[in-house]
Design a protein around this motif. Structure first.
Motif, PDB file in Angstrom:
ATOM      1  N   ASN A   1       0.738  -1.205   0.141  1.00 39.07           N
ATOM      2  CA  ASN A   1       0.012   0.043  -0.162  1.00 39.07           C
ATOM      3  C   ASN A   1       0.777   1.112   0.097  1.00 39.07           C
ATOM      4  O   ASN A   1       0.501   2.321  -0.631  1.00 39.07           O
ATOM      5  CB  ASN A   1      -1.150   0.070   1.173  1.00 39.07           C
ATOM      6  CG  ASN A   1      -2.210  -0.881   1.152  1.00 39.07           C
ATOM      7  OD1 ASN A   1      -2.493  -1.189   0.001  1.00 39.07           O
ATOM      8  ND2 ASN A   1      -2.716  -1.419   2.205  1.00 39.07           N
ATOM      9  N   SER A   2       1.863   1.090   0.690  1.00 39.18           N
ATOM     10  CA  SER A   2       2.735   2.290   0.870  1.00 39.18           C
ATOM     11  C   SER A   2       3.531   2.673  -0.405  1.00 39.18           C
ATOM     12  O   SER A   2       3.438   3.816  -0.984  1.00 39.18           O
ATOM     13  CB  SER A   2       3.734   2.265   2.032  1.00 39.18           C
ATOM     14  OG  SER A   2       4.675   1.329   1.589  1.00 39.18           O
ATOM     15  N   THR A   3       3.905   1.518  -1.254  1.00 36.41           N
ATOM     16  CA  THR A   3       4.234   1.799  -2.661  1.00 36.41           C
ATOM     17  C   THR A   3       3.444   2.357  -3.524  1.00 36.41           C
ATOM     18  O   THR A   3       3.793   3.191  -4.126  1.00 36.41           O
ATOM     19  CB  THR A   3       4.976   0.084  -3.021  1.00 36.41           C
ATOM     20  OG1 THR A   3       5.754  -0.376  -2.053  1.00 36.41           O
ATOM     21  CG2 THR A   3       5.730   0.526  -4.192  1.00 36.41           C
ATOM     22  N   GLU A   4       2.216   1.753  -3.502  1.00 34.93           N
ATOM     23  CA  GLU A   4       1.314   2.197  -4.317  1.00 34.93           C
ATOM     24  C   GLU A   4       0.922   3.776  -4.211  1.00 34.93           C
ATOM     25  O   GLU A   4       0.609   4.506  -5.099  1.00 34.93           O
ATOM     26  CB  GLU A   4      -0.168   1.534  -4.279  1.00 34.93           C
ATOM     27  CG  GLU A   4       0.250   0.042  -4.758  1.00 34.93           C
ATOM     28  CD  GLU A   4      -1.035  -0.880  -4.455  1.00 34.93           C
ATOM     29  OE1 GLU A   4      -2.079  -0.124  -4.036  1.00 34.93           O
ATOM     30  OE2 GLU A   4      -1.089  -2.125  -4.872  1.00 34.93           O
ATOM     31  N   ASN A   5       1.004   4.140  -2.959  1.00 35.93           N
ATOM     32  CA  ASN A   5       0.723   5.424  -2.373  1.00 35.93           C
ATOM     33  C   ASN A   5       1.774   6.433  -2.948  1.00 35.93           C
ATOM     34  O   ASN A   5       2.014   7.444  -3.534  1.00 35.93           O
ATOM     35  CB  ASN A   5       0.489   5.790  -1.164  1.00 35.93           C
ATOM     36  CG  ASN A   5      -0.735   5.169  -0.486  1.00 35.93           C
ATOM     37  OD1 ASN A   5      -1.749   4.938  -1.237  1.00 35.93           O
ATOM     38  ND2 ASN A   5      -0.774   4.723   0.751  1.00 35.93           N
ATOM     39  N   GLY A   6       3.103   5.926  -3.044  1.00 40.67           N
ATOM     40  CA  GLY A   6       4.030   6.756  -3.447  1.00 40.67           C
ATOM     41  C   GLY A   6       3.963   6.891  -5.017  1.00 40.67           C
ATOM     42  O   GLY A   6       4.362   7.883  -5.622  1.00 40.67           O
ATOM     43  N   ASP A   7       3.749   5.860  -5.769  1.00 38.94           N
ATOM     44  CA  ASP A   7       3.345   5.687  -7.269  1.00 38.94           C
ATOM     45  C   ASP A   7       2.384   6.722  -7.548  1.00 38.94           C
ATOM     46  O   ASP A   7       2.435   7.408  -8.371  1.00 38.94           O
ATOM     47  CB  ASP A   7       3.029   4.319  -7.684  1.00 38.94           C
ATOM     48  CG  ASP A   7       3.976   3.284  -7.762  1.00 38.94           C
ATOM     49  OD1 ASP A   7       5.226   3.865  -7.363  1.00 38.94           O
ATOM     50  OD2 ASP A   7       3.858   2.303  -7.812  1.00 38.94           O
ATOM     51  N   LEU A   8       1.338   6.879  -6.654  1.00 38.87           N
ATOM     52  CA  LEU A   8       0.106   7.823  -7.197  1.00 38.87           C
ATOM     53  C   LEU A   8       0.841   9.417  -6.898  1.00 38.87           C
ATOM     54  O   LEU A   8       0.133  10.138  -7.471  1.00 38.87           O
ATOM     55  CB  LEU A   8      -0.980   7.791  -5.943  1.00 38.87           C
ATOM     56  CG  LEU A   8      -1.798   6.497  -6.034  1.00 38.87           C
ATOM     57  CD1 LEU A   8      -2.655   6.491  -4.982  1.00 38.87           C
ATOM     58  CD2 LEU A   8      -2.521   6.524  -7.602  1.00 38.87           C
ATOM     59  N   ILE A   9       1.820   9.667  -6.166  1.00 42.04           N
ATOM     60  CA  ILE A   9       2.307  10.892  -5.931  1.00 42.04           C
ATOM     61  C   ILE A   9       3.607  11.062  -7.031  1.00 42.04           C
ATOM     62  O   ILE A   9       3.608  12.165  -7.754  1.00 42.04           O
ATOM     63  CB  ILE A   9       2.855  11.045  -4.676  1.00 42.04           C
ATOM     64  CG1 ILE A   9       1.778  11.044  -3.663  1.00 42.04           C
ATOM     65  CG2 ILE A   9       3.667  12.281  -4.483  1.00 42.04           C
ATOM     66  CD1 ILE A   9       2.335  11.172  -2.050  1.00 42.04           C
ATOM     67  N   LEU A  10       4.526  10.332  -7.434  1.00 47.04           N
ATOM     68  CA  LEU A  10       5.619  10.235  -8.030  1.00 47.04           C
ATOM     69  C   LEU A  10       5.352  10.227  -9.601  1.00 47.04           C
ATOM     70  O   LEU A  10       5.998  10.797 -10.397  1.00 47.04           O
ATOM     71  CB  LEU A  10       6.687   9.033  -7.756  1.00 47.04           C
ATOM     72  CG  LEU A  10       7.373   9.378  -6.379  1.00 47.04           C
ATOM     73  CD1 LEU A  10       8.228   8.052  -6.087  1.00 47.04           C
ATOM     74  CD2 LEU A  10       8.067  10.734  -6.084  1.00 47.04           C
ATOM     75  N   LEU A  11       4.230   9.363  -9.860  1.00 42.86           N
ATOM     76  CA  LEU A  11       4.038   9.106 -11.390  1.00 42.86           C
ATOM     77  C   LEU A  11       3.498  10.525 -12.104  1.00 42.86           C
ATOM     78  O   LEU A  11       4.081  10.748 -13.068  1.00 42.86           O
ATOM     79  CB  LEU A  11       2.984   7.907 -11.590  1.00 42.86           C
ATOM     80  CG  LEU A  11       2.809   7.738 -12.870  1.00 42.86           C
ATOM     81  CD1 LEU A  11       4.119   7.521 -13.619  1.00 42.86           C
ATOM     82  CD2 LEU A  11       1.780   6.468 -13.054  1.00 42.86           C
ATOM     83  N   PRO A  12       2.492  11.169 -11.302  1.00 39.11           N
ATOM     84  CA  PRO A  12       2.178  12.380 -12.047  1.00 39.11           C
ATOM     85  C   PRO A  12       3.180  13.603 -11.940  1.00 39.11           C
ATOM     86  O   PRO A  12       3.034  14.427 -13.038  1.00 39.11           O
ATOM     87  CB  PRO A  12       1.073  13.062 -11.150  1.00 39.11           C
ATOM     88  CG  PRO A  12       0.444  11.614 -10.605  1.00 39.11           C
ATOM     89  CD  PRO A  12       1.601  10.691 -10.438  1.00 39.11           C
ATOM     90  N   LEU A  13       4.084  13.446 -10.907  1.00 39.58           N
ATOM     91  CA  LEU A  13       5.088  14.517 -10.957  1.00 39.58           C
ATOM     92  C   LEU A  13       6.091  14.255 -12.071  1.00 39.58           C
ATOM     93  O   LEU A  13       6.480  15.051 -12.730  1.00 39.58           O
ATOM     94  CB  LEU A  13       5.805  14.373  -9.616  1.00 39.58           C
ATOM     95  CG  LEU A  13       4.857  15.055  -8.379  1.00 39.58           C
ATOM     96  CD1 LEU A  13       5.656  14.808  -6.965  1.00 39.58           C
ATOM     97  CD2 LEU A  13       4.800  16.559  -8.667  1.00 39.58           C
ATOM     98  N   GLY A  14       6.538  12.877 -12.342  1.00 39.55           N
ATOM     99  CA  GLY A  14       7.326  12.542 -13.332  1.00 39.55           C
ATOM    100  C   GLY A  14       6.590  13.055 -14.717  1.00 39.55           C
ATOM    101  O   GLY A  14       7.415  13.493 -15.495  1.00 39.55           O
TER     102      GLY A  14
END
Length: 84
Positions: free
Chosen positions: A9-22
């Motif tokens: 879950n923490s990895t998925e939450n990180g992806d939710l933030i990092l992917l749009p920023l990328g």
């Protein structure tokens, strides 16, 4: 088991933030003339209709059908091998 679930879950939450920023960063790095030219080309394609390449589509469908047949044969052989 509980720690694995929390980790995922923490990895998925990180992806939710990092992917749009990328994605935003990548779009910022593309020069404006390139984006404008691409938008103009996309608009022209939209107005004229999308080009259709039926031969390429047929080749892709044929490849998928052949892969499905091959995978089915492999599965059947595995099942037969397990029985004998």
């Amino acid at each position: 088991m509980g720690s694995e679930s929390t980790k995922n879950n923490s990895t998925e939450n990180g992806d939710l933030i990092l992917l749009p920023l990328g994605i935003m960063l990548a779009l910022k790095l593309i020069p404006k003339p390139v984006i404008e030219a691409s938008r103009a080309k996309a608009e022209e394609i939209r107005r004229n209709g999308k080009p259709k390449n039926w031969v390429t589509g047929a080749i892709f469908i044929l490849i998928w059908v052949l892969l499905a047949i091959w995978a089915g044969e492999v599965m059947l052989r595995m099942l037969w091998y397990d029985r004998g």
